[in-house]
Design a protein around this motif. Structure first.
Motif, PDB file in Angstrom:
ATOM      1  N   TYR A  75       3.511  -7.834  -2.311  1.00 56.95           N
ATOM      2  CA  TYR A  75       2.074  -7.694  -2.578  1.00 56.95           C
ATOM      3  C   TYR A  75       1.425  -6.723  -1.596  1.00 56.95           C
ATOM      4  O   TYR A  75       0.580  -5.894  -1.978  1.00 56.95           O
ATOM      5  CB  TYR A  75       1.385  -9.056  -2.490  1.00 56.95           C
ATOM      6  CG  TYR A  75       1.512  -9.897  -3.732  1.00 56.95           C
ATOM      7  CD1 TYR A  75       1.156  -9.387  -4.982  1.00 56.95           C
ATOM      8  CD2 TYR A  75       1.970 -11.211  -3.668  1.00 56.95           C
ATOM      9  CE1 TYR A  75       1.262 -10.166  -6.125  1.00 56.95           C
ATOM     10  CE2 TYR A  75       2.078 -11.992  -4.812  1.00 56.95           C
ATOM     11  CZ  TYR A  75       1.728 -11.466  -6.036  1.00 56.95           C
ATOM     12  OH  TYR A  75       1.839 -12.236  -7.161  1.00 56.95           O
ATOM     13  N   TYR A 108       5.207  -4.449  -7.798  1.00 57.53           N
ATOM     14  CA  TYR A 108       4.444  -5.539  -8.398  1.00 57.53           C
ATOM     15  C   TYR A 108       5.355  -6.399  -9.280  1.00 57.53           C
ATOM     16  O   TYR A 108       5.195  -7.615  -9.354  1.00 57.53           O
ATOM     17  CB  TYR A 108       3.279  -4.979  -9.209  1.00 57.53           C
ATOM     18  CG  TYR A 108       2.339  -6.056  -9.713  1.00 57.53           C
ATOM     19  CD1 TYR A 108       1.586  -6.802  -8.828  1.00 57.53           C
ATOM     20  CD2 TYR A 108       2.216  -6.320 -11.071  1.00 57.53           C
ATOM     21  CE1 TYR A 108       0.723  -7.788  -9.269  1.00 57.53           C
ATOM     22  CE2 TYR A 108       1.353  -7.309 -11.529  1.00 57.53           C
ATOM     23  CZ  TYR A 108       0.616  -8.037 -10.623  1.00 57.53           C
ATOM     24  OH  TYR A 108      -0.231  -9.032 -11.070  1.00 57.53           O
ATOM     25  N   SER A 141      -4.045  -9.748   0.887  1.00 55.36           N
ATOM     26  CA  SER A 141      -2.581  -9.842   0.817  1.00 55.36           C
ATOM     27  C   SER A 141      -1.966  -9.922   2.206  1.00 55.36           C
ATOM     28  O   SER A 141      -0.963 -10.623   2.404  1.00 55.36           O
ATOM     29  CB  SER A 141      -2.020  -8.640   0.059  1.00 55.36           C
ATOM     30  OG  SER A 141      -2.500  -8.600  -1.270  1.00 55.36           O
TER      31      SER A 141
END
Length: 478
Positions: free
Chosen positions: A83, A106, A173
């Motif tokens: 991430y 991703y 993140s």
């Protein structure tokens, strides 16, 4: 003294919240096609976005093996790192190739979600499954809702540049990346790491658990070499043996009727869910163009996600005999989902479409949380990753087929309205499947009860003819 499930659950909830808090997500396409990235619609839709689907599908099985071999926690760290890399590239990288690489990372992050949803079952007791399932899933939905709300407010009210939303997502993140490091490490896994002494499994063999409807859970037979590979002074089972065990355990797991029903719904409905949410914004744009009107997609995502989180949280608090009513509930709620999709397609009013989307998402989130708990409740916890990996893989295969046939120009290449008509019909077909399954279950149980009554009557007649007085049951004495 605090409950043993509390510490890992809190850490997972912290991780799930911050990793799901992504203000940039509702505006990703606009950001990529805007002045910051300057990509064309063809590049974004046809060259960049498909990489996620392909990488997710290809990585899922290797990630499952890695999850078991590394015992969950390291894979959670890999997910968190993926991430961070994804959103760092979103802020800094330029060009089609860089964005394709971003989509690959991703895909790694989403493929490793299996570790997030299976880790908790390796460190808590089965009695806490329902509670921790509701907590973990609802907090990720809450993070997603907060992220969407922040993004919409910053864009609509403060008019911040879209790149700032990506920076906020990256910061969130980075915070999420810290949590998995403090999680306790599970002592063993399904295939690669098994201790020589497994007293709890022996206890389970002597006193097998039962599910709510009286059926045995999927057993874990520690004596079967094809299923369990014990560690020999630090050694692990080889890959070929593990693959054989996968096949053996696959057959055992899906021979459980209750687990099979929930897994079938999981795979079928998740496929349709992905399709609807992937193309919902295109439908909204068709009904009311953002070039001519103000749009409120972020608010709609926030409301639908919050209701989904509330529904997911309620699963941990409400006691329902799902083993008795499961198939019927899946049928009824699938009808609700199908009607919501039909309304989105046929009533060309943006507010009605928004409302139907909220109902659609909240209903799916409720059912997928119930399915998560029910599958875990009918399994030995060490098989959880296997079953969820298979279910997700089937959903992705179905989604790929549906995309190729319905959406892709190589297939039918349908307009957005016919697409949603097909998606609504798809969920209606799911409802019919589970209506048939429930009717079959009722008929089977009625036949079994009738056979039991006849057998008991025959025994009583035999006892009477022999001159013996039948001993009454405890229930009749009471």
């Amino acid at each position: 003294m605090s409950a043993p499930w509390l510490y890992p659950t809190v850490l997972l909830c912290i991780y799930g919240f911050f990793s799901s808090l992504r203000p940039s997500e509702p505006f990703l396409t606009a950001f990529l096609m805007g002045p910051d990235k300057n990509l064309t619609e063809r590049e974004v839709v046809n060259e960049i976005y498909p990489i996620w689907t392909y990488s997710y599908l290809i990585l899922l099985f290797p990630v499952f093996l890695a999850t078991d071999y590394l015992r969950y926690k390291p894979v959670l760290i890999i997910q968190a790192a993926s991430y961070v890399i994804t959103y760092a590239m979103l802020v800094k990288a330029q060009g089609v190739l860089a964005m394709q690489l971003l989509e690959f990372f991703y895909g790694v992050a989403t493929a490793t979600e299996i570790a997030y949803y299976s880790y908790i079952y390796s460190v808590v007791e089965p009695a806490s499954y329902q509670k921790v399932t509701g907590f973990c899933r609802s907090v990720t939905l809450l993070g997603s809702a907060v992220g969407s709300l922040i993004g919409q407010i910053l864009v609509s009210v403060s008019h911040v540049p879209l790149v700032n939303l990506s920076i906020i997502t990256l910061s969130s993140s980075c915070l999420a990346f810290l949590a998995p490091w403090f999680l306790p490490m599970p002592s063993k896994s399904l295939f690669f790491h098994q201790s020589e002494s497994v007293p709890q499994d022996k206890t389970a063999q002597e006193l097998p658990d039962k599910s709510e409807d009286g059926e045995h859970k999927v057993p874990l037979d520690a004596n079967e070499d094809t299923t369990i590979f014990k560690e020999k002074r630090g050694g692990t089972g080889g890959l070929v043996e593990v693959l054989k065990a996968l096949g053996a355990d696959f057959m055992k797991c899906y021979s459980c009727r209750t687990l099979l029903a929930w897994s079938v719904w999981w795979a079928l409905s998740t496929c349709g869910y992905f399709q609807v949410i992937n193309y919902a914004q295109a439908l909204w744009e068709k009904i009311q163009s953002s070039k001519e009107f103000d749009i409120y997609n972020g608010y709609v995502e926030t409301i639908s996600t919050l209701l989904g989180a509330l529904a997911a949280f309620s699963v941990g608090l409400v006691k329902v005999p799902w083993a008795v009513w499961g198939e019927l509930a899946l049928c009824i709620f699938s009808i609700v989902i199908a009607v919501a999709v039909y309304v989105m397609d046929t009533v060309r009013n943006i507010w009605v479409c928004y409302a139907s989307y909220v109902i659609f998402r909240a209903t799916y989130m409720l059912l997928i949380t119930i399915a998560t708990y029910q599958i875990a409740a009918n399994l030995n916890m060490e098989r959880y990753a296997l079953v969820f990996g298979v279910n997700t893989f089937v959903a992705l295969v179905l989604q790929t087929l549906l995309t190729v046939i319905v959406v892709d120009s190589a297939g039918l290449g349908l307009d957005i309205f016919p697409q949603f008509l097909i998606y609504g019909s798809y969920f209606a077909a799911i409802a019919v499947i589970f209506l048939i399954a429930w009717l079959y279950k009722v008929a089977t149980r009625s036949s079994a009860d009738a056979a039991g009554v006849q057998s008991e009557s025959a025994e009583n007649e035999t006892d009477s003819s022999s001159g013996e007085t039948p001993i009454p049951k405890e229930s009749s004495i009471i």
